[in-house]
Scaffold this motif. Sequence first.
Motif, short mmCIF file in Angstrom:
data_model
loop_
_atom_site.label_atom_id
_atom_site.label_comp_id
_atom_site.label_asym_id
_atom_site.label_seq_id
_atom_site.Cartn_x
_atom_site.Cartn_y
_atom_site.Cartn_z
N HIS A 1 0.81 -1.23 0.00
CA HIS A 1 0.00 0.00 0.00
C HIS A 1 0.83 1.27 0.00
O HIS A 1 0.40 2.30 0.50
N LEU A 2 2.05 1.19 -0.56
CA LEU A 2 2.85 2.41 -0.68
C LEU A 2 2.43 3.19 -1.91
O LEU A 2 2.28 4.42 -1.85
N ILE A 3 2.26 2.50 -3.02
CA ILE A 3 1.84 3.16 -4.25
C ILE A 3 0.70 2.37 -4.88
O ILE A 3 0.69 1.15 -4.84
N GLU A 4 -0.26 3.09 -5.41
CA GLU A 4 -1.38 2.48 -6.12
C GLU A 4 -1.56 3.22 -7.43
O GLU A 4 -2.21 4.26 -7.48
N PRO A 5 -0.93 2.71 -8.49
CA PRO A 5 -0.98 3.42 -9.76
C PRO A 5 -2.37 3.44 -10.37
O PRO A 5 -3.20 2.56 -10.11
N LYS A 6 -2.62 4.47 -11.15
CA LYS A 6 -3.86 4.53 -11.93
C LYS A 6 -3.73 3.54 -13.07
O LYS A 6 -2.64 3.10 -13.41
N ARG A 7 -4.86 3.21 -13.68
CA ARG A 7 -4.85 2.30 -14.83
C ARG A 7 -5.28 3.05 -16.08
O ARG A 7 -6.20 3.87 -16.04
N SER A 8 -4.60 2.76 -17.16
CA SER A 8 -4.99 3.33 -18.45
C SER A 8 -6.21 2.59 -18.96
O SER A 8 -6.62 1.57 -18.39
N GLY A 9 -6.79 3.09 -20.03
CA GLY A 9 -7.94 2.42 -20.63
C GLY A 9 -7.63 0.98 -21.01
O GLY A 9 -8.49 0.11 -20.95
N GLY A 10 -6.38 0.71 -21.37
CA GLY A 10 -5.96 -0.64 -21.74
C GLY A 10 -5.52 -1.48 -20.56
O GLY A 10 -5.08 -2.60 -20.72
N GLY A 11 -5.64 -0.93 -19.35
CA GLY A 11 -5.29 -1.68 -18.15
C GLY A 11 -3.85 -1.56 -17.71
O GLY A 11 -3.44 -2.21 -16.75
N HIS A 12 -3.07 -0.72 -18.39
CA HIS A 12 -1.67 -0.56 -18.02
C HIS A 12 -1.55 0.33 -16.78
O HIS A 12 -2.30 1.29 -16.63
N ARG A 13 -0.60 0.03 -15.93
CA ARG A 13 -0.37 0.83 -14.73
C ARG A 13 0.32 2.14 -15.13
O ARG A 13 1.27 2.15 -15.90
N ARG A 14 -0.16 3.23 -14.56
CA ARG A 14 0.40 4.56 -14.81
C ARG A 14 0.82 5.15 -13.46
O ARG A 14 -0.01 5.38 -12.59
N TYR A 15 2.11 5.38 -13.31
CA TYR A 15 2.65 5.91 -12.06
C TYR A 15 2.86 7.41 -12.16
O TYR A 15 3.37 7.91 -13.16
N SER A 16 2.53 8.12 -11.10
CA SER A 16 2.78 9.57 -11.05
C SER A 16 4.25 9.80 -10.68
O SER A 16 4.95 8.89 -10.23
N ARG A 17 4.70 11.02 -10.88
CA ARG A 17 6.07 11.36 -10.48
C ARG A 17 6.27 11.15 -8.99
O ARG A 17 7.32 10.68 -8.55
N TYR A 18 5.26 11.51 -8.22
CA TYR A 18 5.33 11.31 -6.77
C TYR A 18 5.49 9.83 -6.43
O TYR A 18 6.31 9.46 -5.59
N GLN A 19 4.71 8.98 -7.08
CA GLN A 19 4.81 7.55 -6.82
C GLN A 19 6.18 7.01 -7.22
O GLN A 19 6.74 6.15 -6.54
N LEU A 20 6.74 7.53 -8.31
CA LEU A 20 8.07 7.11 -8.72
C LEU A 20 9.13 7.55 -7.70
O LEU A 20 10.08 6.82 -7.43
N ARG A 21 8.94 8.74 -7.11
CA ARG A 21 9.87 9.18 -6.05
C ARG A 21 9.77 8.26 -4.84
O ARG A 21 10.80 7.90 -4.24
N LEU A 22 8.55 7.86 -4.46
CA LEU A 22 8.38 6.93 -3.34
C LEU A 22 9.03 5.59 -3.65
O LEU A 22 9.70 5.00 -2.79
N ALA A 23 8.84 5.12 -4.86
CA ALA A 23 9.43 3.83 -5.26
C ALA A 23 10.96 3.92 -5.24
O ALA A 23 11.64 2.97 -4.82
N ALA A 24 11.51 5.05 -5.67
CA ALA A 24 12.97 5.23 -5.65
C ALA A 24 13.48 5.23 -4.21
O ALA A 24 14.53 4.63 -3.91
N ARG A 25 12.75 5.86 -3.32
CA ARG A 25 13.13 5.87 -1.89
C ARG A 25 13.06 4.46 -1.33
O ARG A 25 13.94 4.03 -0.57
N ALA A 26 12.04 3.71 -1.70
CA ALA A 26 11.92 2.32 -1.26
C ALA A 26 13.11 1.51 -1.74
O ALA A 26 13.68 0.71 -0.99
#
Length: 92
Positions: free
Chosen positions: A22-47
């Motif tokens: 539950h650290l990041i929950e990406p949005k989904r595109s119309g095709g079901g692909h995960r879309r990460y925000s810049r903020y989520q990418l920063r959190l993932a980099a910190r992780a």
Amino acid sequence: MGTAAEMLGVTATFLRALGAAHLIEPKRSGGGHRRYSRYQLRLAARARELVDQGTPVESACRIIILEDQLAEALRINAAYEREHGRERTAGN
């Protein structure tokens, strides 16, 4: 997800683990692909930093959540102090 994983130098499994924790929950595109925000990418980099230092993924996620909560509390406190500090100064 593949692009985000490549940008961060992690695996898709690592990004899924961050979602499961539950650290990041990406949005989904119309095709079901995960879309990460810049903020989520920063959190993932910190992780990744914490995991690279030997911290288990679940613990790294909890640390990041607590760091984020602390930063927000400090921001709110600073805003409160600015507002109420003016009132004390004006009242004296």
